[in-house]
Write a protein that holds these residues in place. Sequence first.
Motif, PDB file in Angstrom:
ATOM      1  N   SER A  88       4.469   9.389 -10.515  1.00 32.00           N
ATOM      2  CA  SER A  88       5.486   9.289 -11.559  1.00 32.00           C
ATOM      3  C   SER A  88       5.132  10.238 -12.698  1.00 32.00           C
ATOM      4  O   SER A  88       3.997  10.715 -12.815  1.00 32.00           O
ATOM      5  N   ASP A  89       6.105  10.487 -13.567  1.00 27.57           N
ATOM      6  CA  ASP A  89       5.874  11.409 -14.681  1.00 27.57           C
ATOM      7  C   ASP A  89       4.772  10.925 -15.614  1.00 27.57           C
ATOM      8  O   ASP A  89       4.090  11.736 -16.246  1.00 27.57           O
ATOM      9  N   ASP A  90       4.590   9.610 -15.703  1.00 32.45           N
ATOM     10  CA  ASP A  90       3.570   9.074 -16.611  1.00 32.45           C
ATOM     11  C   ASP A  90       2.227   8.823 -15.913  1.00 32.45           C
ATOM     12  O   ASP A  90       1.317   8.257 -16.501  1.00 32.45           O
ATOM     13  N   TYR A  91       2.105   9.222 -14.668  1.00 27.21           N
ATOM     14  CA  TYR A  91       0.853   9.104 -13.886  1.00 27.21           C
ATOM     15  C   TYR A  91       0.410   7.656 -13.696  1.00 27.21           C
ATOM     16  O   TYR A  91      -0.753   7.396 -13.408  1.00 27.21           O
ATOM     17  N   ARG A  92       1.347   6.713 -13.794  1.00 28.70           N
ATOM     18  CA  ARG A  92       0.987   5.311 -13.587  1.00 28.70           C
ATOM     19  C   ARG A  92       1.252   4.850 -12.153  1.00 28.70           C
ATOM     20  O   ARG A  92       0.702   3.828 -11.732  1.00 28.70           O
ATOM     21  N   THR A  93       2.104   5.551 -11.451  1.00 26.88           N
ATOM     22  CA  THR A  93       2.457   5.175 -10.077  1.00 26.88           C
ATOM     23  C   THR A  93       2.161   6.339  -9.142  1.00 26.88           C
ATOM     24  O   THR A  93       2.611   7.469  -9.388  1.00 26.88           O
ATOM     25  N   TRP A  94       1.427   6.051  -8.087  1.00 22.32           N
ATOM     26  CA  TRP A  94       1.064   7.061  -7.087  1.00 22.32           C
ATOM     27  C   TRP A  94       1.438   6.544  -5.704  1.00 22.32           C
ATOM     28  O   TRP A  94       1.182   5.379  -5.378  1.00 22.32           O
ATOM     29  N   THR A  95       2.028   7.410  -4.897  1.00 23.01           N
ATOM     30  CA  THR A  95       2.449   7.036  -3.553  1.00 23.01           C
ATOM     31  C   THR A  95       1.804   7.967  -2.538  1.00 23.01           C
ATOM     32  O   THR A  95       1.865   9.194  -2.685  1.00 23.01           O
ATOM     33  N   VAL A  96       1.195   7.381  -1.518  1.00 17.53           N
ATOM     34  CA  VAL A  96       0.458   8.139  -0.505  1.00 17.53           C
ATOM     35  C   VAL A  96       0.996   7.781   0.871  1.00 17.53           C
ATOM     36  O   VAL A  96       1.088   6.598   1.224  1.00 17.53           O
ATOM     37  N   LYS A  97       1.344   8.790   1.646  1.00  8.87           N
ATOM     38  CA  LYS A  97       1.764   8.607   3.039  1.00  8.87           C
ATOM     39  C   LYS A  97       0.576   8.906   3.946  1.00  8.87           C
ATOM     40  O   LYS A  97      -0.057   9.963   3.829  1.00  8.87           O
ATOM     41  N   LEU A  98       0.268   7.990   4.868  1.00 12.92           N
ATOM     42  CA  LEU A  98      -0.825   8.187   5.804  1.00 12.92           C
ATOM     43  C   LEU A  98      -0.345   8.798   7.109  1.00 12.92           C
ATOM     44  O   LEU A  98       0.822   8.639   7.500  1.00 12.92           O
ATOM     45  N   GLN A  99      -1.239   9.486   7.780  1.00 14.78           N
ATOM     46  CA  GLN A  99      -0.942   9.992   9.109  1.00 14.78           C
ATOM     47  C   GLN A  99      -0.946   8.829  10.106  1.00 14.78           C
ATOM     48  O   GLN A  99      -1.879   8.033  10.123  1.00 14.78           O
ATOM     49  N   PRO A 100       0.041   8.734  10.964  1.00 12.10           N
ATOM     50  CA  PRO A 100      -0.046   7.738  12.048  1.00 12.10           C
ATOM     51  C   PRO A 100      -1.016   8.236  13.122  1.00 12.10           C
ATOM     52  O   PRO A 100      -1.352   9.417  13.181  1.00 12.10           O
ATOM     53  N   GLY A 101      -1.492   7.321  13.954  1.00  5.93           N
ATOM     54  CA  GLY A 101      -2.333   7.708  15.077  1.00  5.93           C
ATOM     55  C   GLY A 101      -3.791   7.946  14.736  1.00  5.93           C
ATOM     56  O   GLY A 101      -4.505   8.614  15.491  1.00  5.93           O
ATOM     57  N   ILE A 102      -4.277   7.401  13.612  1.00  7.10           N
ATOM     58  CA  ILE A 102      -5.700   7.446  13.271  1.00  7.10           C
ATOM     59  C   ILE A 102      -6.282   6.073  13.594  1.00  7.10           C
ATOM     60  O   ILE A 102      -5.703   5.046  13.241  1.00  7.10           O
TER      61      ILE A 102
END
Length: 625
Positions: free
Chosen positions: A107-121
């Motif tokens: 987010s613009d205020d650096y309070r929310t972070w979203t991470v997508k993981l690789q499938p198949g690990i």
Amino acid sequence: MTQPPARRPWTKLAATLQLVCGLMAAAFTGAFSGTAAAQQPVAATAPQKVLRYAFQVAETGFDPAQISDTYSRTITPHIFEAPYQYDPLARPAKVRPLTAAAMPEHSDDYRTWTVKLQPGIYFTDDPAFGGRRRELVAADYVYSFKRFADPAVKSPAWSWMAQFGFVGLEALRERALKNKQPFDYDQPIEGLQALDRYTLRFRMTQPSPRFVTSALTLSDLIGAVAREVVEKYGADIAAHPVGTGPFVLKQWRRSSLIVLERNAAYRDVRYDAEPAADDAEGQALLARLKGRRLPMLDRVEVSIVEENQPRWLSFLQQRADLIELLPPEFVNQALPGGKLAPYLAEQGLQALRSRRSDISLTIFNMDDPIVGGYTPDKVALRRAISLAVDVEAEIRLVLGGQAIPAQSPVPPNTHAYDPGFKSEASDHDPARAMALLDLYGYVDKDGDGWRDLPDGRPLLLEMATQPEQRSRQLDDLWKRYMTAVGLRIDFKPAKWPENLKAARAGKLMMWGVGSMAVAPDSLGIYQRYHGPQSGGQNIARFRLPAMDALYDRMNVMPDGPERQALFDEARKLAVAYMPYKPRVHRIATDLAQPWLIGYKRPLFWQDFWQYLDIDTEVQRQRMKP
């Protein structure tokens, strides 16, 4: 008289060293276990690639949430994986995905972070999974982060984790503490969420502009742990690390031997890197290794060899493939005039030198009734002790010239490090030290020749130390320095892990430690000065509201001139109050056998074995009979 050939003295010295090594080999046969297997190919067509390596200090365990020492944290990132990693050759440091599918969104205020993981690990096989193949999912990271908050885990890194302010996490911890009930891992919280099988969302109560480098690259701490494994092994989880990384733990003899083997089920990860265009060494490594499947080694054998001489002799006798931080007493022998000695060059050894992102510190326990406290007389005592110490002599006599004096706690290679900054932290001025002591009443009141406390009670300093050669050398120097200004000092030797445990509990008066930066940002070192992290990263238990306010502001502020000005203020407070005496920044001299390929000292991170290779043909040709 006929002069001998120029090479003959070196040849004679090499022969002598080989003889000494041979005589000592029997005494240290167990120091590098499995060396016979490492020296002899398993099969003529497929020789094993075995890295033989040594720690100077024993590990404490391999549960990421329960460790804080460098040595354990060198093992864990080879077994566990964070969402992101550092490029192995990029200088300055560059972050890239590891288990993540791409760089995170925020987010613009650096309070929310979203991470997508690789499938198949997948996690490595373990009985905890009941014979099923276990995929890494977003919920595993949620669980791994929550473990730091579980009071039963007693994580030394909880205070570090708490500073991010994950919404609901501290309240979940407080509920377990208040109700004296098990931590509720199944209770959803807004701050740590698995939005779906492969999507992580972090929400914090305050901005975290450097969240990726300050947390999401730390495979040694927040590498994904499977809940089934923790619940199966319980209190013995430190001996059963099960991750998704390139290696698996094969054998562990505590404080003696750690053996990792290639993770046969590791996914298809290929060597790639982005060295700078003018980095000839990096470009050559990339050309040689690009596209190779990781890890390239079959096995890593880590022995605990505390004394410098056997570690050095083992390397000379080819019973170790890499010696990091060449013992200072052997630097001039190995690199006279800064160049590899001819007898070592003839063997094809590789010498690599770099400035470490580190700081050596002497801790003053701020809760101790003698050296602790914030009143002028207590500050004067710590500063007098600092002025009595000759850091240049430590560098010359103990470190073999392989260091530079530290002017502040900020490590080199981090953003706030200023090579031009000068402070009294490195000054050796016994006259000023004695004047300070006299001024604040630390004088000899009973006529026994030693200074007493201002109230007349005896003044005795106690320094925790280790029973090995380098510590004994430092102890001798400190004894001399303190005696010169009239201060008595006793030394209390114990193994390093025991001292660490006692220091965290506030039971040591003084102790010497090293600290490595884990990210390009300089804020990490100020965790040692942050009041809420007392007993965790803040071993000195330093609590100063002005420093805490600076830390909290620097933590949430984006990079820029205003933040840099706060670092300057924090540096002044650190030097003025002296809860730690900054001593030196180490210069690393590393030597590698001619068959080791791919080594480049990491700037901030602990994992690099997956990027190494061994040329078994060169090893066969050059290995001594």
